[in-house]
Structures are given as structure tokens and as C-alpha cells.
Design a protein around this motif. Structure first.
Motif, mmCIF file in Angstrom:
data_model
loop_
_atom_site.group_PDB
_atom_site.id
_atom_site.type_symbol
_atom_site.label_atom_id
_atom_site.label_comp_id
_atom_site.label_asym_id
_atom_site.label_seq_id
_atom_site.Cartn_x
_atom_site.Cartn_y
_atom_site.Cartn_z
ATOM 1 N N GLY A 72 0.787 -1.432 0.217
ATOM 2 C CA GLY A 72 -0.198 -0.059 -0.060
ATOM 3 C C GLY A 72 0.949 1.385 -0.089
ATOM 4 O O GLY A 72 0.340 2.397 0.312
ATOM 5 N N SER A 73 2.122 1.177 -0.412
ATOM 6 C CA SER A 73 3.228 2.360 -0.232
ATOM 7 C C SER A 73 3.992 2.319 -1.297
ATOM 8 O O SER A 73 4.505 1.038 -1.838
ATOM 9 N N LEU A 74 4.513 3.069 -2.038
ATOM 10 C CA LEU A 74 5.733 3.108 -3.071
ATOM 11 C C LEU A 74 6.508 4.490 -2.967
ATOM 12 O O LEU A 74 5.832 5.439 -2.324
ATOM 13 N N PRO A 75 7.849 4.402 -3.187
ATOM 14 C CA PRO A 75 8.411 5.342 -3.498
ATOM 15 C C PRO A 75 8.245 6.281 -4.359
ATOM 16 O O PRO A 75 7.566 5.905 -5.513
ATOM 17 N N MET A 76 8.118 7.803 -4.004
ATOM 18 C CA MET A 76 7.761 8.617 -4.987
ATOM 19 C C MET A 76 8.102 8.439 -6.365
ATOM 20 O O MET A 76 7.608 8.667 -7.296
ATOM 21 N N ASN A 77 9.538 8.561 -6.442
ATOM 22 C CA ASN A 77 10.296 8.356 -7.633
ATOM 23 C C ASN A 77 9.842 7.079 -8.438
ATOM 24 O O ASN A 77 9.681 7.267 -9.724
ATOM 25 N N HIS A 78 9.578 6.228 -7.895
ATOM 26 C CA HIS A 78 8.903 4.917 -8.306
ATOM 27 C C HIS A 78 7.510 5.067 -8.887
ATOM 28 O O HIS A 78 7.181 4.464 -10.167
ATOM 29 N N ALA A 79 6.608 5.850 -8.228
ATOM 30 C CA ALA A 79 5.329 5.962 -8.655
ATOM 31 C C ALA A 79 5.354 6.839 -9.617
ATOM 32 O O ALA A 79 4.509 6.540 -10.707
ATOM 33 N N SER A 80 6.175 7.938 -10.172
ATOM 34 C CA SER A 80 6.231 8.731 -10.989
ATOM 35 C C SER A 80 6.555 8.237 -12.373
ATOM 36 O O SER A 80 5.880 8.367 -13.311
ATOM 37 N N GLN A 81 7.188 7.081 -11.963
ATOM 38 C CA GLN A 81 7.918 6.444 -13.413
ATOM 39 C C GLN A 81 6.837 5.484 -13.799
ATOM 40 O O GLN A 81 6.493 5.286 -15.022
ATOM 41 N N LEU A 82 6.020 4.917 -12.978
ATOM 42 C CA LEU A 82 5.149 3.686 -13.186
ATOM 43 C C LEU A 82 3.615 4.615 -14.092
ATOM 44 O O LEU A 82 3.271 4.112 -14.719
ATOM 45 N N VAL A 85 4.514 10.269 -15.552
ATOM 46 C CA VAL A 85 4.337 11.621 -15.280
ATOM 47 C C VAL A 85 5.435 12.280 -14.835
ATOM 48 O O VAL A 85 6.468 11.435 -14.152
ATOM 49 N N HIS A 86 5.829 13.470 -15.017
ATOM 50 C CA HIS A 86 6.764 14.152 -14.401
ATOM 51 C C HIS A 86 6.631 14.226 -13.149
ATOM 52 O O HIS A 86 5.539 14.259 -12.277
ATOM 53 N N ALA A 87 7.728 14.329 -12.277
ATOM 54 C CA ALA A 87 7.937 14.370 -10.656
ATOM 55 C C ALA A 87 6.801 15.516 -10.296
ATOM 56 O O ALA A 87 6.233 15.315 -9.305
ATOM 57 N N THR A 88 6.726 16.779 -11.352
ATOM 58 C CA THR A 88 6.119 18.038 -10.574
ATOM 59 C C THR A 88 4.924 17.740 -10.845
ATOM 60 O O THR A 88 3.966 18.019 -9.882
ATOM 61 N N MET B 1 11.850 12.056 -17.785
ATOM 62 C CA MET B 1 11.288 10.737 -17.616
ATOM 63 C C MET B 1 12.572 9.843 -17.600
ATOM 64 O O MET B 1 13.561 9.983 -18.426
ATOM 65 N N PRO B 2 12.802 8.723 -16.552
ATOM 66 C CA PRO B 2 14.220 8.163 -16.254
ATOM 67 C C PRO B 2 14.141 7.026 -17.523
ATOM 68 O O PRO B 2 13.451 6.880 -18.334
ATOM 69 N N SER B 3 14.870 6.182 -17.419
ATOM 70 C CA SER B 3 15.019 5.046 -18.260
ATOM 71 C C SER B 3 13.817 4.091 -18.497
ATOM 72 O O SER B 3 12.800 4.100 -17.825
ATOM 73 N N PRO B 4 13.601 3.455 -19.715
ATOM 74 C CA PRO B 4 12.182 2.812 -19.886
ATOM 75 C C PRO B 4 12.108 1.689 -18.826
ATOM 76 O O PRO B 4 13.272 1.104 -18.236
ATOM 77 N N LEU B 5 10.660 1.576 -18.488
ATOM 78 C CA LEU B 5 10.390 0.345 -17.594
ATOM 79 C C LEU B 5 10.631 -0.855 -18.278
ATOM 80 O O LEU B 5 10.245 -0.906 -19.439
ATOM 81 N N PRO B 6 10.866 -1.932 -17.283
ATOM 82 C CA PRO B 6 10.888 -3.069 -17.740
ATOM 83 C C PRO B 6 9.524 -3.852 -18.518
ATOM 84 O O PRO B 6 9.563 -4.504 -19.358
ATOM 85 N N ARG B 7 8.496 -3.338 -17.833
ATOM 86 C CA ARG B 7 7.534 -3.808 -18.346
ATOM 87 C C ARG B 7 6.356 -2.502 -18.570
ATOM 88 O O ARG B 7 6.601 -1.561 -18.030
ATOM 89 N N ASP B 8 5.472 -2.809 -19.376
ATOM 90 C CA ASP B 8 4.274 -1.772 -19.773
ATOM 91 C C ASP B 8 3.637 -1.749 -18.426
ATOM 92 O O ASP B 8 2.807 -2.487 -18.299
ATOM 93 N N PRO B 9 3.395 -0.476 -17.978
ATOM 94 C CA PRO B 9 2.685 -0.170 -16.837
ATOM 95 C C PRO B 9 1.138 -0.514 -17.024
ATOM 96 O O PRO B 9 0.449 -0.745 -16.126
ATOM 97 N N ILE B 10 0.713 -0.153 -18.206
ATOM 98 C CA ILE B 10 -0.740 -0.091 -18.435
ATOM 99 C C ILE B 10 -0.983 -1.633 -18.741
ATOM 100 O O ILE B 10 -1.981 -2.160 -18.024
ATOM 101 N N ALA B 11 -0.245 -2.359 -19.360
ATOM 102 C CA ALA B 11 -0.439 -3.806 -19.328
ATOM 103 C C ALA B 11 -0.562 -4.578 -17.781
ATOM 104 O O ALA B 11 -1.332 -5.279 -17.608
ATOM 105 N N GLN B 12 0.403 -3.912 -17.151
ATOM 106 C CA GLN B 12 0.524 -4.442 -15.701
ATOM 107 C C GLN B 12 -0.802 -4.007 -15.054
ATOM 108 O O GLN B 12 -1.377 -4.937 -14.281
#
Lengths: 167, 167
Positions: A72-82, A85-88, B1-12
Motif C-alpha cells: 500500500g506504499s511506493l517510493p515517490m520516484n517509482h510512482a512517477s515512473q510507473l 508523469v513528471h515528478a512535478t 522521464m528516466p530509463s524505460p520501464l522493464p514492463r508496460d505499466p498499463i499492461a500491468q
């Protein structure tokens, strides 16, 4: 918006593109313009469904992502990657979600450079209800036949892959 | 945006939807989320190409519409209908375009309730250059194969028709 137009204005723009000698670009122009228009239709519909829950689609996506995470929790930078969207943008969404008590920012136990984003009990409740409404009113009733939705997703996946969205 | 994700987050997210018992809504959720993501990719690309011209994609669309009109001018309410944006969005775009001298609002000769929007000489010049850059850098090089662009446009046309965009 007033009554429907007699002709599709994007198809008309496509005809104009061809008539002006840009035939090679016409299909791509039309597809890209139609994607933007379609996204705007869906965003308006989603935001209207989510408004009674105090959410926008962007804020709903943050809650949904946290709801699926194991703790039920995620690091901010990982959430923005998934969320891609940009961090802002994420910071803006999280500020609003935190102000209404749906998420909390908590210290990351091992990484001082980032913080964890955590769903509150109230956040879980709002997510549950909002997702039910979206499923019933938008996703079950999108106006797009299932076969079209699947083809669309495949085409957009190839495109998003070509743009570096995922490996 | 950082490096590409290993899997498509929308497919996930689609997998999660199925795993939680919302299989009937999963394809539609994935398609709609992918449309929003794709629109955001294209909008960012278009805005980056148009920035040196002092335009956004929304403002470019206003200029392009006027450029195709027979007299280089259109009533505001008709322009908003053809662009499928609310009157307030068009007003915002036109305010910016008028401030930079690319369009003019002029009285409608016969209808006192609306005004005509007219492309200036500078507006024509900017439109010409901006469209050339969009054609070369975005539409000729979208990252989407032509066959995909055509299928996508057909699917989105059916959908937009179902939503009352045109008759």
C-alpha cells in the motif's frame, strides 16, 4: 458543445491536407488529432464521474497504483515512473491527495533521497468507490466495442514501445 | 522521464484489473489509459516543435482552421464547433494569438451576437512555417506505421461518432 457537426472536422482537415499536397502526412495528422480529441472526451467523462469522489483521473491513477502495491506504499520516484508523469505533476496530485487525507508522505526507511507514498484508510475507501463508479459508468460503457478496444491497445502499445515507454 | 520501464505499466494495470475480478472492464480500461498516455506523448512532441513558433498545438489548430477557410476568417462560434473545444478554451487561445498579432477579432457584418476571427498576414506566415515543421518532424515521423495510423483513425472515428462528435 452544440448539436453534432454534419461532417467529421478531422476528416475534413485530412481532405484539406491531401488537397494542399501533404498527402503523405494526412493519415498521421488525422490519427494524431483524433487521439487528442478522444483523450479529451474520455478525460471529461472520467473527471465528471470522479468529481463526486473529490478526485480527478490523474489523482485516481495515483490511488489505484498505491492500491495495487503490495504494502500500500511506493517510493515517490517509482510512482512517477510507473504513472509516466513528471515528478512535478505527481507532486501536484499528491499535494491535493494529502490535503484531503487520502495519502500520506512518510520517510523512506533506507533511502533518504526519496519519500514513500502511502494510502490512508480513507484513501482505500475512496479508491474502492471511485473505481466501482469508473468500472460501471466508463469502462463497462465506454462507447467502444471490445474488439476495437483491444486493437487500439495493441496499436498504442507498439507506438508507446517505439517512444521508449517500456522495454 | 528516466530509463524505460522493464514492463508496460498499463499492461500491468490490465493484469491487476483481471486478477481483481474486473476482467470485463480490463480491455476498455487499458485502451482508455493508453489513449490518454499517447495523447500526452503527442502533445508534448507537438508543443516542443511549435514552441519556437510561439504556438501550442491548440493555438496551431486555430490558425490551421482559419487558413483553410475560404475568406481566411470564421465566426468564433463556428470555429469553436469545428475545433470541438468549449468557447472559453477558444477564447483563451484567441487572446494569446491576438496579443502576438497572428489573428484579429473583427465585427461580424450581419450577426451582432458573434465576432469574426481573421488570420493576419503574420499569422499566415507563422502558420506556413509551423505546419511545415509539424509535417516534417511529427506527422512524417510519428513513430506509428501508416497502416496503424489508418486503423486507429477508423476506430476513433467510430467512437467519436458514437459520442456525438458528428452525424
Amino acid at each position: 458543445m452544440p448539436s453534432p457537426l454534419p461532417r467529421d472536422p478531422i476528416a475534413q482537415a485530412r481532405d484539406q491536407w491531401i488537397a494542399h499536397g501533404w498527402g503523405a502526412e494526412a493519415d498521421s495528422m488525422a490519427a494524431i488529432t483524433a487521439i487528442m480529441r478522444t483523450a479529451s472526451i474520455f478525460l471529461q467523462r472520467a473527471d465528471a464521474i470522479l468529481k463526486p469522489h473529490g478526485l480527478t483521473f490523474a489523482r485516481f491513477e495515483v490511488l489505484a497504483l498505491l492500491g495495487f502495491s503490495k504494502r500500500g506504499s511506493l517510493p515517490m520516484n517509482h510512482a512517477s515512473q510507473l504513472l509516466q508523469v513528471h515528478a512535478t505533476s505527481l507532486t501536484n496530485s499528491v499535494d491535493r491527495l494529502e490535503a484531503t487525507g487520502l495519502v500520506r508522505r512518510i520517510p523512506h526507511p533506507t533511502d533518504g533521497r526519496t519519500r514513500l507514498l502511502e494510502l490512508s484508510g480513507e484513501g482505500k475507501r475512496v479508491l474502492f468507490n471511485a473505481r466501482q463508479d469508473l468500472n460501471e459508468q466508463l469502462f463497462s460503457n465506454s462507447g467502444m466495442p471490445e474488439a476495437d478496444a483491444r486493437t487500439l491497445f495493441q496499436i498504442l502499445s507498439r507506438f508507446r514501445h517505439s517512444q521508449g515507454d517500456f522495454l
